[in-house]
Design an enzyme around this catalytic site. Sequence first.
Site, short mmCIF file in Angstrom:
data_model
loop_
_atom_site.label_atom_id
_atom_site.label_comp_id
_atom_site.label_asym_id
_atom_site.label_seq_id
_atom_site.Cartn_x
_atom_site.Cartn_y
_atom_site.Cartn_z
N CYS A 337 0.79 -1.24 0.00
CA CYS A 337 0.00 0.00 0.00
C CYS A 337 0.82 1.29 0.00
CB CYS A 337 -1.03 0.00 1.13
SG CYS A 337 -0.63 -0.94 2.57
N ARG A 366 7.87 -10.86 5.20
CA ARG A 366 7.77 -10.71 6.66
C ARG A 366 8.63 -11.79 7.29
NH1 ARG A 366 1.92 -9.43 7.05
NH2 ARG A 366 1.64 -7.81 5.47
N GLN A 384 0.63 -11.02 -2.72
CA GLN A 384 -0.75 -10.62 -2.45
C GLN A 384 -1.43 -10.16 -3.74
OE1 GLN A 384 0.20 -7.65 0.63
NE2 GLN A 384 -0.99 -8.88 2.06
N ASP A 386 -3.14 -7.74 -4.46
CA ASP A 386 -3.45 -6.47 -3.81
C ASP A 386 -4.07 -5.47 -4.78
OD1 ASP A 386 -3.37 -5.49 -1.28
OD2 ASP A 386 -1.20 -5.38 -1.15
N HIS A 388 -5.69 -1.18 -4.48
CA HIS A 388 -6.05 -0.04 -3.64
C HIS A 388 -6.89 0.92 -4.48
CE1 HIS A 388 -2.51 -1.77 -1.66
NE2 HIS A 388 -3.21 -1.51 -0.58
N LYS A 472 -12.10 -3.55 8.80
CA LYS A 472 -12.10 -4.37 7.59
C LYS A 472 -13.25 -5.36 7.59
CE LYS A 472 -8.59 -7.36 9.71
NZ LYS A 472 -7.44 -8.22 9.46
N HIS A 518 -8.47 -0.90 0.71
CA HIS A 518 -7.51 -1.98 0.47
C HIS A 518 -8.33 -3.25 0.22
CE1 HIS A 518 -4.22 0.19 2.88
NE2 HIS A 518 -5.32 0.84 3.18
#
Length: 648
Positions: A337, A366, A384, A386, A388, A472, A518
């Site tokens: 993000c 991570r 991911q 992902d 946005h 979320k 997100h």
Amino acid sequence: MIKITLPDGSIKEFEQGTTVLEVAESISQGLARNVLSAKFNGETVETKTKLTQDGDLILFTWKDDEGKKAFWHSSAHVLAQALQELYPGIKLTIGPAIENGFYYDVDFGEHKISDNDFKKIEDKMLEISRQKHEFELREVSKADALSYYKEENNPYKVELIENLQDGDITFCDHATFTDLCRGGHIPNTGVIKAVKLMSVAGAYWRGDEHNPQLTRVYGISFPKQKELKEYLALLEEAKKRDHRKLGRELQLFTFSQRVGQGLPLWLPKGAALRERLENFLKKAQQKAGYEQVVSPHIGQKELYVTSGHYAKYGEDSFQPIKTPNENEEFLLKPMNCPHHCEIYNAVSWSYRDLPKRFAEFGTVYRYEQSGELHGLTRVRGFTQDDAHIFCTPDQLDEEFKKVIDLVLYVFGSLGFENFTAQVSLRDQENKEKYIGSDENWEKAENAIINAAKEKGLNYVVETGEAAFYGPKLDFMVKDALGRSWQLGTIQVDYNLPERFDLTYKGSDNEEHRPVMIHRAPFGSMERFVAILLEHTGGNFPLWLMPEQAIVLSLSEKYEKYTKKVLNLLENHEIRGTSDNRSETVGKKIREAEMNKLPYMLIVGEQEEKDGTVSVRKHGGEDLGAMPIEEFASLINREINASLKTFEV
């Protein structure tokens, strides 16, 4: 008299001091026989709890998660009593209910325990259970509690009590056994009819490796022996479906110690599977107005300090990367993000340009502890799906509902039909864990709840489960074995646009702040593939299978016709392979079954002569001989039936 409001909205009047069980009896004797625990005004209570004021009451049975929690928590007490009787002098620490069962951490001292001891412990637990001891909760002063456990020579319980407030300490008694406990018990031990100890493991006291190592005994229990048998059968099926086992057998992915723990290597079939999943979602995203972007795998440390990710994930990230310039520090990207915020910032936007929807299959990193790594479900590098969305406040409701539609499309096309939506809100008692103003949090939380209601989702509300930057909507999916997984997620964020000073020019010609959504329908590609593998047992939907058909020749002399069949399959966009080895067709079929190939096309003299293939479906169904065109139509019909149409 007091007024008790039940979940259906009905209100009943009872005398002050009426117990929870008596309320259940007023509804039905069947409910009274089955009620295990309850919540009164949001607080966990027991069936013998006396109600002294007006309030909301929810009754739980074995069918409810809260009922199971009380059942397994009480079973942990019975385990502790059994261990104490069988192994005198041990020191008990904590014994909570967990998702499937319970455990108790014990300092066994001189005693040793292994799975060879499970049978006698189980027998002792059942012996205690059959005596139908009632669980009695009582308040204890801090001084008396400390005195009790000092006399017991149990430093672990003493440490726990020292951190509690006087007036908040309760003991639970049953039979001759006493334990430090907050409550939440079933009526008596007799409800526990079946017990199975599952494993033993090492566990540091309070999870700190500098503390003494304890022995953690895991178990599970049920109100009926039949349910235990069904559970053990499911466990056996789960072993067969373990994604690590299937991934190896189907040659989808591997791990290498030389590459590093938690860093999956995708083999050709697995890479092709991932690519199909990506293309499937990209096609839907393109239809929904998303634009693909690409961001690097690293970023300057300051980027993640600005976003707040460094404060949140700094300890779980890899060490900063140094460059020859001593003033530069980079991090492996923990989230996509912040990069997408900077992509948005690269251009000046008007309200007419919004919403902007940026999508990326972005790999993030991570540093998970080695003991927490587990196949593809817990890794150190993952991709991911992902995206946005940057929109005006007025567009937020509509955009959020469109993302819900996309998630439902993904689930429907991949066979995930049993799911619950979870509205994850922040913990009002611990606001320092989160960033942003109360006003923005309230707006974001209301937007999610309203969208869930309008889309008719079956949803629950969980406080304390929000991301640090916003609330979320998480989708909790149950797989074929009844296990619950958190997959797709959608989050509303007013905070990162402030931190990165994102703006757009409004119709009033003034600068305004966009809202950020997100979203990740898959979550991570690695975890999604793992769950999909175990859900399907490796029998993916036909459109997703690495190979949809295999041509099995009766002998090598039909190799030429085999190639012709493969070419025809390719012309019809059917993924095929062949087996021309000089092996029996029976052996070839067995191997094709093991490799989960959906269709086997057997060719020999008659098929070559007629220009057909003999079709056998995975699982043994014989569909007979047919021309390739007819087989191609069959494949397309099956794909169209399972692959949903995405409507914008």
